[in-house]
Scaffold this active site. Structure first.
Site, PDB file in Angstrom:
ATOM      1  N   CYS A 114      -5.627  -2.616  -0.715  1.00  0.00           N
ATOM      2  CA  CYS A 114      -6.595  -1.704  -0.096  1.00  0.00           C
ATOM      3  C   CYS A 114      -7.646  -1.235  -1.110  1.00  0.00           C
ATOM      4  CB  CYS A 114      -5.840  -0.538   0.535  1.00  0.00           C
ATOM      5  SG  CYS A 114      -6.801   0.428   1.717  1.00  0.00           S
ATOM      6  N   HIS A 115      -7.731   0.068  -1.379  1.00  0.00           N
ATOM      7  CA  HIS A 115      -8.680   0.602  -2.359  1.00  0.00           C
ATOM      8  C   HIS A 115      -8.106   0.616  -3.779  1.00  0.00           C
ATOM      9  CE1 HIS A 115     -10.605   1.980   1.336  1.00  0.00           C
ATOM     10  NE2 HIS A 115     -11.657   2.381   0.652  1.00  0.00           N
ATOM     11  N   GLY A 116      -6.861   0.155  -3.940  1.00  0.00           N
ATOM     12  CA  GLY A 116      -6.233   0.138  -5.257  1.00  0.00           C
ATOM     13  C   GLY A 116      -7.030  -0.586  -6.332  1.00  0.00           C
ATOM     14  N   TRP A 118      -9.969  -0.450  -7.077  1.00  0.00           N
ATOM     15  CA  TRP A 118     -10.896   0.460  -7.765  1.00  0.00           C
ATOM     16  C   TRP A 118     -10.373   0.811  -9.155  1.00  0.00           C
ATOM     17  CZ3 TRP A 118     -12.293   4.608  -3.507  1.00  0.00           C
ATOM     18  CH2 TRP A 118     -13.578   4.324  -3.005  1.00  0.00           C
TER      19      TRP A 118
END
Length: 223
Positions: A114-116, A118
């Site tokens: 997912c946004h990991g 980043w």
């Protein structure tokens, strides 16, 4: 095929902060523990951290260690979950970024969803790597020099990544295999490998004994 105790003795750190997407921690942790892994939640502060179900508060989970006290050398792999808020908190911590870089420097397996990614972007690790993520941050991945792939699961050397909760079934299976292979690569002996080694040693011993017996019989007949 990986048996239910494939990850016995393997320690995995989950790096998360307030705002983590709940299923991106609970589902992978359940899958890893089911296969024998020891999993610890590593965060920015002690106590408990707040999970989210997209935009709505979920349950809190207890923190085992902080990035100030956890030793990357004590773990065999790292999981970085997503959520809209969690990775943004994590990526602003120099200690958290150093924690992540230590796993990469040691060549240990890293999983993220997912946004990991980043966090991997802010750690300066994405250039030249193939990975996937939540589509909303694909430009961040590309701007950091990564190759973004629209796929449920993407493997790139010691990394495995996934797009989001919709891919958790495939991701959970992938990380069990990823961490088992990573443990074997870094010299950790899992129970399955030990069993295989024991069987191979037994076979080698049996062959050696049979060879000695054959030589002895031939020598006796030649007398």
């Amino acid at each position: 095929m990986f048996d239910s105790q494939e990850l016995d003795g393997v320690r995995i750190a989950v790096l998360a902060a307030d705002g983590f997407e709940q299923v991106e921690v609970t589902r992978p942790v359940k899958a890893l523990e089911k296969h024998g892994a020891e999993v610890e939640i590593v965060s920015l502060r002690p106590g408990s951290i707040q999970g989210m179900n997209l935009l709505y508060p979920g349950k809190k989970i207890d923190v085992d260690r902080t990035v100030f006290t956890a030793d990357p050398a004590a773990y065999d792999g790292l999981h970085i979950p997503g959520g809209f808020i969690n990775p943004d908190f994590v990526r602003q911590s120099d200690e958290a970024l150093e924690f992540v870089r230590a796993f990469e420097a040691a060549g240990k397996p890293i999983a993220t969803i997912c946004h990991g990614p980043w966090v991997l972007v802010s750690a300066g690790l994405v250039r030249g790597r193939r990975l996937t993520s939540w589509p909303g941050i694909k430009d961040d991945v590309r701007n950091a020099g990564g190759v973004w792939v629209d796929s449920p699961v993407v493997h790139d050397r010691n990394w495995v990544s996934s797009r989001g909760p919709q891919d958790l079934h495939a991701f959970d299976k992938a990380i069990v295999e990823h961490f088992a292979q990573g443990a074997a690569h870094t010299g950790r002996t899992t129970p399955a490998a030990a069993r295989d080694g024991s069987w191979q040693r037994l076979l080698a011993g049996s062959v050696a004994a049979a060879t000695v017996g054959l030589v002895a019989r031939q020598a006796w007949r030649a007398r």
